[in-house]
Design a protein around this motif. Structure first.
Motif, PDB file in Angstrom:
ATOM      1  N   ALA A 473     -55.398 124.110  67.363  1.00  0.00           N
ATOM      2  CA  ALA A 473     -56.453 124.667  68.211  1.00  0.00           C
ATOM      3  C   ALA A 473     -56.671 126.150  67.957  1.00  0.00           C
ATOM      4  N   LEU A 474     -55.610 126.836  67.511  1.00  0.00           N
ATOM      5  CA  LEU A 474     -55.719 128.267  67.252  1.00  0.00           C
ATOM      6  C   LEU A 474     -55.897 128.596  65.784  1.00  0.00           C
ATOM      7  N   ALA A 475     -55.989 127.588  64.925  1.00  0.00           N
ATOM      8  CA  ALA A 475     -56.083 127.842  63.489  1.00  0.00           C
ATOM      9  C   ALA A 475     -57.369 128.585  63.148  1.00  0.00           C
ATOM     10  N   THR A 476     -57.230 129.678  62.425  1.00  0.00           N
ATOM     11  CA  THR A 476     -58.349 130.475  61.943  1.00  0.00           C
ATOM     12  C   THR A 476     -58.025 130.881  60.516  1.00  0.00           C
ATOM     13  N   PRO A 477     -58.994 131.430  59.770  1.00  0.00           N
ATOM     14  CA  PRO A 477     -58.658 131.917  58.427  1.00  0.00           C
ATOM     15  C   PRO A 477     -57.507 132.916  58.438  1.00  0.00           C
ATOM     16  N   ALA A 478     -57.402 133.703  59.559  1.00  0.00           N
ATOM     17  CA  ALA A 478     -56.316 134.685  59.625  1.00  0.00           C
ATOM     18  C   ALA A 478     -54.996 134.045  60.012  1.00  0.00           C
ATOM     19  N   VAL A 479     -55.058 132.839  60.633  1.00  0.00           N
ATOM     20  CA  VAL A 479     -53.856 132.141  61.071  1.00  0.00           C
ATOM     21  C   VAL A 479     -53.904 130.720  60.505  1.00  0.00           C
ATOM     22  N   PRO A 480     -53.633 130.530  59.236  1.00  0.00           N
ATOM     23  CA  PRO A 480     -53.714 129.201  58.626  1.00  0.00           C
ATOM     24  C   PRO A 480     -52.610 128.294  59.145  1.00  0.00           C
ATOM     25  N   THR A 481     -52.926 127.011  59.258  1.00  0.00           N
ATOM     26  CA  THR A 481     -51.911 126.060  59.695  1.00  0.00           C
ATOM     27  C   THR A 481     -50.981 125.778  58.525  1.00  0.00           C
ATOM     28  N   ALA A 482     -49.722 126.040  58.745  1.00  0.00           N
ATOM     29  CA  ALA A 482     -48.710 125.794  57.708  1.00  0.00           C
ATOM     30  C   ALA A 482     -47.411 125.478  58.415  1.00  0.00           C
ATOM     31  N   PRO A 483     -47.224 124.217  58.804  1.00  0.00           N
ATOM     32  CA  PRO A 483     -46.045 123.831  59.584  1.00  0.00           C
ATOM     33  C   PRO A 483     -44.756 124.312  58.923  1.00  0.00           C
ATOM     34  N   GLY A 484     -43.860 124.876  59.734  1.00  0.00           N
ATOM     35  CA  GLY A 484     -42.579 125.337  59.236  1.00  0.00           C
ATOM     36  C   GLY A 484     -42.612 126.722  58.634  1.00  0.00           C
ATOM     37  N   ASP A 485     -43.792 127.310  58.524  1.00  0.00           N
ATOM     38  CA  ASP A 485     -43.929 128.647  57.944  1.00  0.00           C
ATOM     39  C   ASP A 485     -43.651 129.687  59.020  1.00  0.00           C
ATOM     40  N   LEU A 486     -42.651 130.564  58.803  1.00  0.00           N
ATOM     41  CA  LEU A 486     -42.322 131.583  59.791  1.00  0.00           C
ATOM     42  C   LEU A 486     -43.462 132.571  59.974  1.00  0.00           C
ATOM     43  N   ALA A 487     -44.138 132.869  58.874  1.00  0.00           N
ATOM     44  CA  ALA A 487     -45.278 133.784  58.971  1.00  0.00           C
ATOM     45  C   ALA A 487     -46.356 133.187  59.854  1.00  0.00           C
ATOM     46  N   PHE A 488     -46.556 131.883  59.727  1.00  0.00           N
ATOM     47  CA  PHE A 488     -47.537 131.206  60.574  1.00  0.00           C
ATOM     48  C   PHE A 488     -47.140 131.302  62.054  1.00  0.00           C
ATOM     49  N   ALA A 489     -45.850 131.096  62.341  1.00  0.00           N
ATOM     50  CA  ALA A 489     -45.380 131.161  63.725  1.00  0.00           C
ATOM     51  C   ALA A 489     -45.593 132.555  64.300  1.00  0.00           C
ATOM     52  N   TYR A 490     -45.342 133.554  63.467  1.00  0.00           N
ATOM     53  CA  TYR A 490     -45.542 134.934  63.934  1.00  0.00           C
ATOM     54  C   TYR A 490     -47.010 135.193  64.231  1.00  0.00           C
ATOM     55  N   ARG A 491     -47.893 134.754  63.308  1.00  0.00           N
ATOM     56  CA  ARG A 491     -49.325 134.977  63.516  1.00  0.00           C
ATOM     57  C   ARG A 491     -49.828 134.230  64.737  1.00  0.00           C
ATOM     58  N   LEU A 492     -49.298 133.028  64.919  1.00  0.00           N
ATOM     59  CA  LEU A 492     -49.713 132.240  66.078  1.00  0.00           C
ATOM     60  C   LEU A 492     -49.309 132.922  67.373  1.00  0.00           C
ATOM     61  N   ASP A 493     -48.071 133.417  67.417  1.00  0.00           N
ATOM     62  CA  ASP A 493     -47.609 134.115  68.618  1.00  0.00           C
ATOM     63  C   ASP A 493     -48.427 135.385  68.859  1.00  0.00           C
ATOM     64  N   HIS A 494     -48.765 136.080  67.774  1.00  0.00           N
ATOM     65  CA  HIS A 494     -49.572 137.298  67.912  1.00  0.00           C
ATOM     66  C   HIS A 494     -50.962 136.977  68.456  1.00  0.00           C
ATOM     67  N   ALA A 495     -51.553 135.863  67.959  1.00  0.00           N
ATOM     68  CA  ALA A 495     -52.878 135.472  68.434  1.00  0.00           C
ATOM     69  C   ALA A 495     -52.851 135.122  69.921  1.00  0.00           C
ATOM     70  N   ILE A 496     -51.795 134.391  70.330  1.00  0.00           N
ATOM     71  CA  ILE A 496     -51.659 134.043  71.748  1.00  0.00           C
ATOM     72  C   ILE A 496     -51.466 135.294  72.588  1.00  0.00           C
ATOM     73  N   ASP A 497     -50.639 136.207  72.094  1.00  0.00           N
ATOM     74  CA  ASP A 497     -50.370 137.445  72.829  1.00  0.00           C
ATOM     75  C   ASP A 497     -51.637 138.272  72.995  1.00  0.00           C
ATOM     76  N   GLN A 498     -52.429 138.358  71.928  1.00  0.00           N
ATOM     77  CA  GLN A 498     -53.676 139.123  71.983  1.00  0.00           C
ATOM     78  C   GLN A 498     -54.635 138.520  73.001  1.00  0.00           C
ATOM     79  N   LEU A 499     -54.757 137.197  72.987  1.00  0.00           N
ATOM     80  CA  LEU A 499     -55.634 136.523  73.939  1.00  0.00           C
ATOM     81  C   LEU A 499     -55.122 136.688  75.366  1.00  0.00           C
ATOM     82  N   ALA A 500     -53.793 136.653  75.548  1.00  0.00           N
ATOM     83  CA  ALA A 500     -53.211 136.810  76.886  1.00  0.00           C
ATOM     84  C   ALA A 500     -53.509 138.186  77.459  1.00  0.00           C
ATOM     85  N   TYR A 501     -53.400 139.215  76.629  1.00  0.00           N
ATOM     86  CA  TYR A 501     -53.693 140.564  77.111  1.00  0.00           C
ATOM     87  C   TYR A 501     -55.188 140.743  77.405  1.00  0.00           C
ATOM     88  N   GLN A 502     -56.043 140.047  76.656  1.00  0.00           N
ATOM     89  CA  GLN A 502     -57.467 140.112  76.949  1.00  0.00           C
ATOM     90  C   GLN A 502     -57.767 139.466  78.298  1.00  0.00           C
TER      91      GLN A 502
END
Length: 539
Positions: A473-502
């Motif tokens: 649901a949060l997949a974007t060009p900046a946050v590609p879906t890549a299961p098991g990828d730590l970088a993906f998990a970090y980007r996903l958490d950052h995207a959620i955090d940014q939306l939460a602060y908004q």
């Protein structure tokens, strides 16, 4: 906007009085002004003396807003949270508020010129120390010193300006001070952003050093021959001590409560008890003291009480917006400090243009309707912000800031006319100081509570989003879906955090909008007419 911008308009004092700020100047704790039938003292160069005095006011008011856009950078450089960095703002405001009621006492003890020079030089020294601070604790301590010594600066500046101009030119003198207090908050975010981006945040404080030295040297040279009388007056030590303890302890509770898990911490419990006991003792003592440091009996006046409560509510919400918006632009929207300043700056344009007309035409209207119009505009601006999203454009943000500036232009002069309208002439100075003291404290507490609420709501929204949103649901060009990828998990958490602060920003903006609506109801408790009485000896 800085505290000075909403200060009550100074009125000429009674002829022949010596040793105090002009009636109506903020912080004038009952001392008389120094305005004679003509100019009390004519310096060698009135324009040069005016420049020196105006620069000191500009420096102080600028310092109230220049650090706002630098808070995220300060937090990052000093390794603290954004909510902790807000202490840089709140500590200054609290100490400034505590110092304001002492102005009348200090003027009587040392004189206007000496007090102005000492305040300006100590403010300059504190600015230097702020720029050299290497930790948040050191910076907050230096900001506390800045706020304390800044208290007398604007009242003494107004008094000295009135003393060097003849009666028919005093309107011009006060309009100069008013213009400076409006221009400085516009320059603050822009200058602070540019300095932070191009150089480093310490220079937002270090630029005060040459300004302060020049202002002090100019005024000392131009006004060294001004005669002043001083007198030994008693200070209300118990009132001052309980005020400092109560307000200081309460501010510590608000600033550190979130970090210490509130009342689960023995330290917070002790500070809360100290605040409650000290403030209760302060109220009881001041109501029974013959010469109180803060004359709380003024709240028995209906217009003063209604006007001051209205001022505290509206100015606190306005000041919270001023601190929140630059942080949101940088922390959530990814703006640089200078672009955050540019986005926030339109708020000051309309007050600069409309301030000269407000003084001339506002008395022709019912002040309550003007204040209500201002609050409706300010509430509308806050409600518009509550609909912002992560992709909102620069133009949209700037347009809402411009709308807020219209509300500010219609708000400052009428509300001060209301709260001073039904007072005895000899009460105007103390009342102006008390209202300024109240709104400064309110603004400081509002910043702490707003920062806390923004962080708390963001944590809540983050938890809900993390539970309810899938990676797809949060997949974007900046946050590609890549299961098991730590970088993906970090980007996903950052995207959620940014939306939460908004989402949290929207919640806080909506709440601030309702505070402006509440203020509309309070102002109608005041009763016309709303023309302040002339000081003794003037008609």
């Amino acid at each position: 906007m800085s505290s000075a911008a909403a200060a009550a308009p100074a009125l000429p004092a009674r002829p022949g009085a010596q040793g105090g700020p002009p009636a109506g100047s903020p912080g004038g704790g009952g001392g008389g002004g120094a305005a004679a039938s003509g100019a009390e003292y004519v310096p060698p160069s009135v324009p040069l003396a005016t420049v020196g005095l105006a620069l000191a006011v500009f420096m102080q008011v600028l310092d109230g807003t220049i650090a706002n856009v630098s808070l995220p950078t300060i937090a990052g450089n000093l390794g603290v949270s954004t909510s902790q960095s807000a202490w840089v703002i709140t500590t200054f405001s609290v100490c400034n508020a505590i110092a304001l009621p002492l102005t009348g006492f200090l003027v009587k003890r040392v004189g206007q010129v000496r007090l102005f020079l000492w305040s300006t030089l100590l403010f300059t020294l504190a600015s230097l120390l702020c720029g050299l601070a290497q930790s948040l604790g050191a910076l907050v301590l230096c900001r506390a010193l800045q706020g304390a010594v800044a208290g007398p600066m604007i009242p003494t500046t107004q008094a000295l300006m009135l003393s060097i101009y003849p009666p028919h030119r005093r309107g011009f003198a006060l309009s100069m001070i008013a213009m400076v207090t409006v221009v400085a908050p516009i320059a603050g975010p822009l200058l602070g952003g540019w300095i932070t981006d191009r150089y480093a945040w310490p220079w937002t404080f270090l630029i005060n050093v040459p300004i302060g030295l020049f202002a002090a040297a100019t005024v000392a040279t131009q006004m060294r021959a001004k005669r002043e009388t001083t007198e030994q007056v008693k200070v209300d030590h118990i009132g001052l001590a309980t005020l400092v303890l109560g307000v200081g302890a309460l501010q510590i509770v608000l600033d550190k409560g979130n970090d210490e898990d509130w009342f689960q911490s023995p330290f917070i419990v002790v500070m809360a008890l100290l605040a409650a006991i000290s403030l209760a003792a302060f109220l009881i003592w001041e109501l029974h003291e013959r010469n109180p440091i803060v004359n709380l009996r003024l709240f028995a006046n209906r217009n003063f009480a209604a006007g001051t409560v209205t001022l505290v509510l509206a100015y606190s919400a306005f000041f919270a917006v001023n601190v929140l918006v630059p942080q949101w632009l940088q922390r959530t929207m990814g703006y640089t400090a200078i672009w955050a300043g540019l986005a926030a700056a339109p708020m000051g344009l309309l007050p600069v243009l409309l301030t000269p007309f407000m003084g001339r035409y506002a008395p022709r209207f019912n002040m309550r309707w003007m204040v209500c119009s201002a609050f409706a505009i300010l509430a509308a601006a806050s409600f518009l912000r509550s609909g912002f999203f992560l992709g909102v454009g620069f133009q949209h943000v700037a347009a809402v800031q411009l709308l807020q500036g219209l509300g500010l232009a219609l708000f400052i002069m009428p509300i001060n006319a209301i709260l001073l309208s039904d007072l005895k002439p000899q009460e105007i100075a103390a009342a102006s100081g008390l209202s300024t003291f109240s709104r400064t404290l309110g603004a400081s507490f509002a910043v702490s509570l707003t920062s806390l609420l923004w962080d708390r709501r963001a944590v809540l929204h983050h938890a809900h989003l993390a539970e309810g949103l899938s990676p797809q649901a949060l997949a974007t060009p900046a946050v590609p879906t890549a299961p098991g990828d730590l970088a993906f998990a970090y980007r996903l958490d950052h995207a959620i955090d940014q939306l939460a602060y908004q989402m949290s920003f929207n919640d806080v903006s909506f709440a601030l909008g309702w505070i402006f609506v509440l203020a509309i109801g309070v102002v109608w408790l005041a009763r016309p007419p709303f023309t302040p009485k002339a000081p003794p000896g003037r008609r």
